[in-house]
Write a protein that holds these residues in place. Structure first.
Motif, PDB file in Angstrom:
ATOM      1  N   PRO A  83     -41.813 -81.671  30.140  1.00 40.14           N
ATOM      2  CA  PRO A  83     -41.258 -82.717  31.005  1.00 40.14           C
ATOM      3  C   PRO A  83     -39.730 -82.699  31.091  1.00 40.14           C
ATOM      4  N   HIS A  84     -39.048 -82.360  29.991  1.00 37.77           N
ATOM      5  CA  HIS A  84     -37.593 -82.509  30.075  1.00 37.77           C
ATOM      6  C   HIS A  84     -36.913 -81.424  30.894  1.00 37.77           C
ATOM      7  N   TYR A  85     -37.695 -80.432  31.386  1.00 39.08           N
ATOM      8  CA  TYR A  85     -37.106 -79.448  32.294  1.00 39.08           C
ATOM      9  C   TYR A  85     -37.246 -79.875  33.751  1.00 39.08           C
ATOM     10  N   VAL A 107     -56.134-100.868  37.889  1.00 41.72           N
ATOM     11  CA  VAL A 107     -54.764-101.047  38.366  1.00 41.72           C
ATOM     12  C   VAL A 107     -53.850-100.107  37.580  1.00 41.72           C
ATOM     13  N   GLY A 108     -53.456 -99.019  38.213  1.00 41.49           N
ATOM     14  CA  GLY A 108     -52.539 -98.075  37.572  1.00 41.49           C
ATOM     15  C   GLY A 108     -51.113 -98.557  37.729  1.00 41.49           C
ATOM     16  N   MET A 109     -50.245 -98.178  36.786  1.00 42.31           N
ATOM     17  CA  MET A 109     -48.879 -98.671  36.869  1.00 42.31           C
ATOM     18  C   MET A 109     -47.872 -97.565  36.563  1.00 42.31           C
ATOM     19  N   VAL A 110     -46.844 -97.485  37.394  1.00 37.91           N
ATOM     20  CA  VAL A 110     -45.757 -96.531  37.179  1.00 37.91           C
ATOM     21  C   VAL A 110     -44.481 -97.328  36.948  1.00 37.91           C
ATOM     22  N   PHE A 111     -43.698 -96.901  35.945  1.00 32.07           N
ATOM     23  CA  PHE A 111     -42.526 -97.685  35.559  1.00 32.07           C
ATOM     24  C   PHE A 111     -41.228 -97.058  36.057  1.00 32.07           C
ATOM     25  N   GLN A 112     -40.142 -97.759  35.766  1.00 36.00           N
ATOM     26  CA  GLN A 112     -38.847 -97.361  36.296  1.00 36.00           C
ATOM     27  C   GLN A 112     -38.310 -96.067  35.684  1.00 36.00           C
ATOM     28  N   ASN A 113     -38.271 -96.014  34.351  1.00 36.04           N
ATOM     29  CA  ASN A 113     -37.617 -94.879  33.702  1.00 36.04           C
ATOM     30  C   ASN A 113     -38.597 -93.728  33.509  1.00 36.04           C
ATOM     31  N   PRO A 114     -38.387 -92.613  34.244  1.00 36.03           N
ATOM     32  CA  PRO A 114     -39.360 -91.527  34.166  1.00 36.03           C
ATOM     33  C   PRO A 114     -39.453 -90.933  32.757  1.00 36.03           C
ATOM     34  N   ASP A 115     -38.362 -90.989  31.986  1.00 35.23           N
ATOM     35  CA  ASP A 115     -38.381 -90.406  30.648  1.00 35.23           C
ATOM     36  C   ASP A 115     -39.236 -91.192  29.679  1.00 35.23           C
ATOM     37  N   PHE A 119     -39.886 -86.317  22.248  1.00 36.12           N
ATOM     38  CA  PHE A 119     -38.621 -87.014  22.477  1.00 36.12           C
ATOM     39  C   PHE A 119     -37.408 -86.334  21.850  1.00 36.12           C
ATOM     40  N   ILE A 120     -37.626 -85.277  21.062  1.00 40.68           N
ATOM     41  CA  ILE A 120     -36.465 -84.584  20.486  1.00 40.68           C
ATOM     42  C   ILE A 120     -35.462 -84.156  21.569  1.00 40.68           C
ATOM     43  N   PRO A 121     -35.916 -83.407  22.596  1.00 34.85           N
ATOM     44  CA  PRO A 121     -34.935 -83.005  23.616  1.00 34.85           C
ATOM     45  C   PRO A 121     -34.295 -84.194  24.339  1.00 34.85           C
ATOM     46  N   THR A 122     -35.096 -85.232  24.602  1.00 35.89           N
ATOM     47  CA  THR A 122     -34.565 -86.407  25.303  1.00 35.89           C
ATOM     48  C   THR A 122     -33.452 -87.063  24.482  1.00 35.89           C
ATOM     49  N   LEU A 123     -33.696 -87.207  23.181  1.00 39.19           N
ATOM     50  CA  LEU A 123     -32.697 -87.869  22.338  1.00 39.19           C
ATOM     51  C   LEU A 123     -31.474 -86.982  22.119  1.00 39.19           C
ATOM     52  N   ILE A 124     -31.690 -85.665  22.113  1.00 40.07           N
ATOM     53  CA  ILE A 124     -30.536 -84.769  21.993  1.00 40.07           C
ATOM     54  C   ILE A 124     -29.628 -84.912  23.220  1.00 40.07           C
ATOM     55  N   ASP A 125     -30.257 -84.922  24.392  1.00 39.69           N
ATOM     56  CA  ASP A 125     -29.485 -85.130  25.627  1.00 39.69           C
ATOM     57  C   ASP A 125     -28.707 -86.435  25.557  1.00 39.69           C
ATOM     58  N   GLU A 126     -29.399 -87.459  25.078  1.00 40.55           N
ATOM     59  CA  GLU A 126     -28.790 -88.782  24.995  1.00 40.55           C
ATOM     60  C   GLU A 126     -27.577 -88.768  24.057  1.00 40.55           C
ATOM     61  N   THR A 127     -27.735 -88.116  22.891  1.00 32.83           N
ATOM     62  CA  THR A 127     -26.635 -88.011  21.940  1.00 32.83           C
ATOM     63  C   THR A 127     -25.432 -87.331  22.578  1.00 32.83           C
ATOM     64  N   GLU A 175     -40.638 -99.348  25.895  1.00 39.45           N
ATOM     65  CA  GLU A 175     -41.142 -99.004  27.226  1.00 39.45           C
ATOM     66  C   GLU A 175     -42.290 -98.013  27.140  1.00 39.45           C
ATOM     67  N   LEU A 176     -42.167 -97.053  26.215  1.00 32.78           N
ATOM     68  CA  LEU A 176     -43.216 -96.055  26.066  1.00 32.78           C
ATOM     69  C   LEU A 176     -44.521 -96.720  25.635  1.00 32.78           C
ATOM     70  N   ALA A 177     -44.419 -97.657  24.699  1.00 34.74           N
ATOM     71  CA  ALA A 177     -45.616 -98.351  24.223  1.00 34.74           C
ATOM     72  C   ALA A 177     -46.286 -99.066  25.386  1.00 34.74           C
ATOM     73  N   MET A 178     -45.463 -99.683  26.249  1.00 36.58           N
ATOM     74  CA  MET A 178     -46.022-100.403  27.390  1.00 36.58           C
ATOM     75  C   MET A 178     -46.701 -99.422  28.356  1.00 36.58           C
ATOM     76  N   ALA A 179     -46.038 -98.270  28.590  1.00 37.76           N
ATOM     77  CA  ALA A 179     -46.619 -97.280  29.494  1.00 37.76           C
ATOM     78  C   ALA A 179     -47.939 -96.742  28.934  1.00 37.76           C
ATOM     79  N   MET A 180     -47.991 -96.584  27.609  1.00 37.80           N
ATOM     80  CA  MET A 180     -49.229 -96.076  27.002  1.00 37.80           C
ATOM     81  C   MET A 180     -50.350 -97.099  27.137  1.00 37.80           C
ATOM     82  N   GLU A 181     -50.005 -98.352  26.917  1.00 46.80           N
ATOM     83  CA  GLU A 181     -51.008 -99.409  27.062  1.00 46.80           C
ATOM     84  C   GLU A 181     -51.502 -99.492  28.494  1.00 46.80           C
ATOM     85  N   ALA A 182     -50.564 -99.361  29.428  1.00 44.42           N
ATOM     86  CA  ALA A 182     -50.940 -99.446  30.836  1.00 44.42           C
ATOM     87  C   ALA A 182     -51.892 -98.311  31.197  1.00 44.42           C
TER      88      ALA A 182
END
Lengths: 263, 273
Positions: free
Chosen positions: B138-140, B83-91, A166-174, A217-224
């Motif tokens: 991913p960020h590229y 049941v696989g799930m894909v969310f809104q924010n790709p990041d 997440f370093i690059p993501t947060l840098i972009d965000e900043t 959101e990341l935690a939810m995606a990981m759980e999923a």
């Protein structure tokens, strides 16, 4: 403005150093760090220099790129050198007003400077030649024995790899937030340090808010994706500890011992 | 088959007042189906989606996934691997620092053996058209590419159902098209059951079945043509209707009889000439 950040930078390659097991490299850096504090003479640093140069050559890391990584420690370097130079008592060589430079001061200052420089160089060689994922995998494996006494080895490694991701993501965000604030007339460049620090608040608040939302959101995606900690988890890329890894580890280990007793 | 039976979901707001996000939803999702759920923000469509893989548990009612009850804590991981799930924010759903490690993440959690994971990862990346991107960070990647990597990470786990919670909402038109083509291909070629949640009408037009939600209730469902022809209802829900369908409805009101279910300009031309 954040393009210079090189934390966790990785230069992909196929060299001998790149192919070493991450555990070997982490242990080597650890031995190196301990060993370098055991050195008693300035000429011992020639061995350290030779070792570092060999690693750089074998790993085919551009020297300029490596030296650029020293930039962030420049101020710390000047600070420690200055302190040791002026505050070590002993045989006085030069006196400038209330300050005096001693022979012992010069010795100590150069020791500290060399130690710092080599520490940073060697540690950055580790991150430059090891992919972030295998670095955290190696760390997890090395810490695994301590899991029995309650150290969350897997969780620590997972946290580290998510941080790196997440370093690059947060840098972009900043960057984005700063632009948005600038467009509304925020001023980050003028004023004294206090004022400038205060002008960072409108950046930090939205950054933190969004970081927390991302974490959620990341935690939810990981759980999923069925993540439930280290329990029953396998890895696609298995670490293999080869004979060469054992040789390198033992070599670095004995070099550390030698540094303490003979150099 | 996923069976949603009279599901009510209530949650407490900060002020302790209870909010009913789902008010008695009943819906059967057939295997191999391409189902689109549309609705406005706050219509409960995301809440419904999260009930399909036990991220949320119904307050009342029942969700059965292949006969497995989502309220049974022992079934959670079994259901989530189906049941696989894909969310809104790709990041915010890519975990690893490289594409292939991310696609492998789900399989690793399932405890699959390493050689098999490698094969599945390569397979999944090829399926979403991202072969050769394995070592990229991913960020590229573009938004559409990130979202396809996220889909690959899910299909590598070999689920039967793929639930996509507004996967196209944050993408540019090109990214949206990439993602839509990918999920349509998964549905047709791999036989994956798709539950696609969106607020874009045009994404609903190619579905097998469309479910329209509003205020936690299903207000209409049927094949896209049936749904779109209910111009008045859709307008009252502040949703877009395909322009030709709307024109057909206006013509009908003005006394000219044309097929109310037509969608495209070609069909309109055929109907008029």
């Amino acid at each position: 403005m954040f393009r210079d950040i090189t934390i966790g930078q990785y230069l992909p390659g196929e060299s001998f150093i790149h192919r070493l097991d991450p555990r070997t490299k982490i242990l080597s850096v650890l031995f190196f760090m301990v060993g370098i504090f055991g050195l008693k003479h300035l000429y011992s640093y020639l061995f350290v220099l030779a070792l570092t140069l060999t690693v750089i050559l074998v790993a085919r890391i551009p020297l300029g790129y490596l030296l650029k990584g020293l930039k962030p420690i420049f101020i710390i370097l000047i600070f420690t050198v200055g302190l040791h130079l002026f505050l070590t008592p002993g045989q006085i060589l030069v006196e400038i007003g209330p300050l005096s430079i001693t022979l012992e001061g010069i010795m100590k200052a150069s020791f500290m400077a060399l130690r710092l420089i080599f520490l940073v160089l060697f540690a950055s060689l580790l991150t430059l030649t090891t992919a972030p994922m295998s670095l955290t995998d190696g760390l997890e494996k090395l810490l695994a024995p301590f899991a029995k006494v309650g150290l969350p080895a897997h969780e620590l490694a997972m946290m580290m790899s998510i941080a790196l991701r997440f370093i690059p993501t947060l840098i972009d965000e900043t960057d984005k937030i700063m632009k948005a604030q600038k467009a509304r007339g925020a001023d980050f460049e003028s004023g004294n340090i206090w004022q400038r620090a205060k002008s960072m608040i409108p950046i930090l608040v939205p950054l933190f808010v969004s970081a927390f939302r991302r974490a959620d959101e990341l935690a939810m995606a990981m759980e999923a994706r069925c993540y439930r900690g280290s329990e029953g988890r396998t890895r696609m890329k298995q670490l293999v500890y080869r004979k060469t890894d054992l040789i390198v580890t033992l070599g670095m280990g004995s070099a550390m011992v030698a540094a303490f007793f003979f150099l | 088959m996923i069976k949603i039976d009279n599901v009510i979901h209530t949650y407490k707001k900060h002020s302790d007042e209870e909010v009913q996000a789902l008010c008695g939803i009943s819906l059967d999702i057939q295997e191999g189906e391409f189902l689109v759920i549309i609705g406005h923000n706050g219509s409960g469509k995301s809440t419904l989606a999260k009930h399909l893989n036990t991220l949320l548990i119904p307050s009342e009612g029942q969700v059965l996934i292949d006969g497995l009850d989502s309220t049974d804590p022992d079934m959670v991981w079994n259901i989530r691997s189906r049941v696989g799930m894909v969310f809104q924010n790709p990041d915010n759903q890519l975990i690893a620092t490289t594409v292939e490690d991310d696609v492998a993440f789900g399989c690793e959690n399932l405890g699959i053996e390493s050689g098999e994971i490698r094969a599945r990862v390569d397979d999944a990346l090829a399926t979403v058209g991202m072969a050769g991107f394995g070592n990229k960070e991913p960020h590229y990647l573009s938004g559409g590419q990130k979202q396809r990597v996220a889909i690959a990470g899910v299909i590598a786990m070999r689920p039967k159902y793929l639930v996509l919670d507004e996967p196209t909402a944050m993408l540019d038109p090109r990214g949206r098209q990439e993602v839509m083509e990918t999920i349509h291909r998964l549905n047709k070629e791999e036989g994956l059951t798709i539950v696609h949640i969106t607020h874009y009408m045009e994404e609903a037009s190619q579905a097998d079945r469309v479910v329209v939600m509003e205020d936690g209730k299903i207000v209409a469902q049927g094949c896209p043509r049936e749904i779109f022809s209910q111009v008045k209802l859709l307008k009252s829900l502040r949703m877009d209707v395909p322009p030709m369908t709307e024109l057909a409805s206006i013509l009908n009101e003005a006394g000219l009889e044309v097929d109310k279910t037509l969608l495209t300009v070609e069909e309109m031309v055929d109907a008029l000439c």
